[in-house]
Design a protein around this motif. Structure first.
Motif, mmCIF file in Angstrom:
data_model
loop_
_atom_site.group_PDB
_atom_site.id
_atom_site.type_symbol
_atom_site.label_atom_id
_atom_site.label_comp_id
_atom_site.label_asym_id
_atom_site.label_seq_id
_atom_site.Cartn_x
_atom_site.Cartn_y
_atom_site.Cartn_z
ATOM 1 N N ASN A 137 -17.000 3.779 25.216
ATOM 2 C CA ASN A 137 -16.373 4.349 24.019
ATOM 3 C C ASN A 137 -16.255 3.296 22.926
ATOM 4 O OD1 ASN A 137 -15.388 6.369 26.113
ATOM 5 N ND2 ASN A 137 -14.496 7.222 24.256
ATOM 6 N N LEU A 138 -15.729 2.144 23.303
ATOM 7 C CA LEU A 138 -15.537 1.076 22.330
ATOM 8 C C LEU A 138 -16.881 0.610 21.791
ATOM 9 C CD1 LEU A 138 -13.923 -1.108 20.857
ATOM 10 C CD2 LEU A 138 -14.083 -2.498 22.936
ATOM 11 N N ILE A 139 -17.833 0.359 22.665
ATOM 12 C CA ILE A 139 -19.117 -0.204 22.242
ATOM 13 C C ILE A 139 -19.868 0.789 21.360
ATOM 14 C CG2 ILE A 139 -21.330 -1.069 23.066
ATOM 15 C CD1 ILE A 139 -19.801 -1.957 25.626
ATOM 16 N N GLY A 140 -19.914 2.061 21.783
ATOM 17 C CA GLY A 140 -20.589 3.064 20.974
ATOM 18 C C GLY A 140 -19.930 3.272 19.637
ATOM 19 N N SER A 141 -18.604 3.171 19.587
ATOM 20 C CA SER A 141 -17.887 3.377 18.323
ATOM 21 C C SER A 141 -18.156 2.250 17.333
ATOM 22 C CB SER A 141 -16.378 3.492 18.579
ATOM 23 O OG SER A 141 -15.808 2.218 18.878
ATOM 24 N N LEU A 142 -18.645 1.105 17.813
ATOM 25 C CA LEU A 142 -18.952 -0.024 16.944
ATOM 26 C C LEU A 142 -20.317 0.121 16.285
ATOM 27 C CD1 LEU A 142 -17.685 -2.957 19.211
ATOM 28 C CD2 LEU A 142 -16.534 -1.963 17.233
ATOM 29 N N LEU A 193 -0.090 3.816 24.462
ATOM 30 C CA LEU A 193 -0.222 3.056 25.698
ATOM 31 C C LEU A 193 -1.637 2.543 25.915
ATOM 32 C CD1 LEU A 193 1.886 5.389 28.017
ATOM 33 C CD2 LEU A 193 2.639 3.331 26.816
ATOM 34 N N SER A 194 -2.625 3.325 25.566
ATOM 35 C CA SER A 194 -4.016 2.895 25.656
ATOM 36 C C SER A 194 -4.840 3.707 24.674
ATOM 37 C CB SER A 194 -4.570 3.069 27.077
ATOM 38 O OG SER A 194 -4.663 4.443 27.431
ATOM 39 N N HIS A 195 -5.972 3.146 24.280
ATOM 40 C CA HIS A 195 -6.791 3.815 23.263
ATOM 41 C C HIS A 195 -8.254 3.470 23.487
ATOM 42 C CE1 HIS A 195 -8.206 4.102 18.825
ATOM 43 N NE2 HIS A 195 -8.433 5.242 19.473
ATOM 44 N N ARG A 196 -9.052 4.500 23.683
ATOM 45 C CA ARG A 196 -10.503 4.342 23.691
ATOM 46 C C ARG A 196 -11.046 5.231 22.580
ATOM 47 N NH1 ARG A 196 -10.586 3.646 29.901
ATOM 48 N NH2 ARG A 196 -11.312 1.495 30.072
ATOM 49 N N PRO A 197 -11.638 4.626 21.559
ATOM 50 C CA PRO A 197 -12.043 5.411 20.392
ATOM 51 C C PRO A 197 -13.168 6.388 20.706
ATOM 52 C CG PRO A 197 -12.891 3.179 20.246
ATOM 53 C CD PRO A 197 -11.952 3.204 21.413
ATOM 54 N N THR A 198 -13.273 7.409 19.895
ATOM 55 C CA THR A 198 -14.338 8.389 20.038
ATOM 56 C C THR A 198 -15.691 7.721 19.816
ATOM 57 O OG1 THR A 198 -12.873 10.103 19.173
ATOM 58 C CG2 THR A 198 -15.232 10.585 19.189
ATOM 59 N N TRP A 199 -16.606 7.997 20.704
ATOM 60 C CA TRP A 199 -17.984 7.531 20.561
ATOM 61 C C TRP A 199 -18.852 8.747 20.266
ATOM 62 C CZ3 TRP A 199 -21.260 6.609 25.513
ATOM 63 C CH2 TRP A 199 -22.616 6.489 25.173
ATOM 64 N N GLN A 200 -19.274 8.880 19.021
ATOM 65 C CA GLN A 200 -20.139 9.975 18.612
ATOM 66 C C GLN A 200 -21.591 9.508 18.621
ATOM 67 O OE1 GLN A 200 -17.339 10.729 15.021
ATOM 68 N NE2 GLN A 200 -18.400 12.674 15.340
ATOM 69 N N PRO A 201 -22.498 10.277 19.207
ATOM 70 C CA PRO A 201 -23.900 9.861 19.300
ATOM 71 C C PRO A 201 -24.483 9.546 17.922
ATOM 72 C CG PRO A 201 -23.503 11.793 20.657
ATOM 73 C CD PRO A 201 -22.267 11.582 19.845
ATOM 74 N N SER A 202 -25.346 8.534 17.876
ATOM 75 C CA SER A 202 -25.953 8.086 16.631
ATOM 76 C C SER A 202 -27.466 8.025 16.780
ATOM 77 C CB SER A 202 -25.431 6.697 16.265
ATOM 78 O OG SER A 202 -25.893 5.738 17.202
ATOM 79 N N ALA A 203 -28.138 7.769 15.664
ATOM 80 C CA ALA A 203 -29.591 7.604 15.695
ATOM 81 C C ALA A 203 -29.980 6.404 16.556
ATOM 82 C CB ALA A 203 -30.119 7.436 14.273
#
Length: 358
Positions: free
Chosen positions: A313-318, A271-281
């Motif tokens: 979530n989306l932006i960080g996952s990119l 129904l909806s999906h917000r991907p995992t956003w894992q912290p990055s450098a």
């Protein structure tokens, strides 16, 4: 505070297209006064807004939403506008019209001064998963140096650095109806099948080899009468993930569910999906910029991951440098106690002004 009150008094539940258009027009007018080039995008859920403010360097993307969880009439009922003892209350004041006002207040303070370029995206349907705006968010990241979300921070004011992935799945089961007493052997209970499938799902997501998964069966429906073997049933499940690998493993498994009993059919619909956003450098580097700006105005800023999901979530996952939680500190999001502190509101405006200034 007058602009914030104006925004709060335009009640904007998700999907109210007229209210969404009204608040977008109000915000767009103020943005144009501040020198922004504004484009409004009409959708089936309301109006999304993108504004570009010229300045130095690659733009910093500021992200927010205009919709709230509150139905029209809340302002006149359970959650009236008020400012008492330094605390502001009102439907959507904390989540997240205060954050929008922080953006505009900082740009107003810097009007006519040298500052970095800014792009703002305000979506109309974040509270229901941003179904009409995710592609717009992807496009808005093009050429940006980083992104900051203006959702509420952690209760102590810390920013959000990483978010759990969030997925809503509906599991649908079909069976075969029959009289529950005269010929139950001819029936296939969709409810019984659904119960068994939910138990299987709970067992799978609890497997020790997976990273912790939050699994909540939010709604269950099915059947008609106690003397009829039910031929249809469904459940809506909310899932939260700490990393992308576990997320993919669980979603692949749920999408291939097999029926437990002969004659039943099982399917899963995302129904909806917000991907995992894992912290990055890159996120850490953006955080250091924010901390430097905070130090310049006598503030200290913490940051840590958050369980809740949002558009970042989306932006960080990119892989784009991302932070969230730039709204003022308070509490009661989605509850009648929704509020934020005036002192924190002023601090966030000072912080964003310092971050954008050259």
């Amino acid at each position: 505070m007058s602009l914030l009150r104006q925004l709060v008094e335009i009640e904007t539940p998700s999907g109210d297209t007229a209210a969404s258009a009204l608040i977008a027009d109000v915000i767009a007018e103020r943005m144009r006064e501040l020198g922004g080039e504004v484009v409004l995008h009409e959708t089936s859920n309301g109006v999304n807004l993108v504004a570009d403010f010229a300045g130095s360097g690659e733009p910093l993307l500021l992200v927010g939403h205009t919709d709230t969880v509150w139905p029209v009439g809340t302002l006149a009922g359970r959650v009236p506008w008020s400012i008492v003892d330094g605390v502001v209350r009102g439907p959507g004041a904390y989540d997240m019209k205060a954050g929008i006002t922080v953006m505009l207040a900082a740009l107003s303070r810097l009007q006519g001064a040298e500052r970095r370029a800014v792009r703002i995206v305000l979506v109309c349907d974040e509270e229901i998963g941003s179904p009409t705006s995710q592609q717009l968010l992807r496009e808005a990241t093009d050429g940006c140096a980083g992104a900051i979300g203006f959702e509420s921070p952690h209760p102590d004011g810390a920013l959000k650095l990483g978010r759990r992935g969030s997925v809503r799945v509906r599991v649908d089961v079909t069976g075969r109806a029959a009289h529950a007493a005269l010929d139950p052997e001819l029936g296939v209970s969709a409810v019984d099948e659904l119960v068994d499938q939910l138990l299987r799902i709970r067992e799978f997501v609890a497997a020790p080899e997976l990273q912790p998964v939050l699994c909540n069966v939010g709604t269950v429906s099915g059947g008609t009468r106690a003397n009829v073997v039910p031929d249809a049933a469904s459940a809506e499940i909310g899932l939260r993930f700490v990393n992308a690998e576990t997320e993919q493993t669980v979603l692949d498994w749920i999408s291939s569910l097999d029926p437990v009993r002969e004659g039943a059919a099982v399917s899963a619909v995302r129904l909806s999906h917000r991907p995992t956003w894992q912290p990055s450098a890159a996120d850490d580097a953006l955080l250091e910029q924010v901390r430097a700006a905070a130090g310049a105005v006598g503030q200290q800023i913490g940051a840590r991951p958050a369980a809740g999901a949002g558009d970042t979530n989306l932006i960080g996952s990119l892989g784009i440098a991302t932070l969230d939680g730039f709204g003022p500190a308070g509490g009661g999001a989605h509850a009648v106690d929704e509020h934020f502190r005036v002192e924190s509101f002023g601090e966030r405006i000072e912080l964003l002004t310092a971050l954008l200034a050259l």
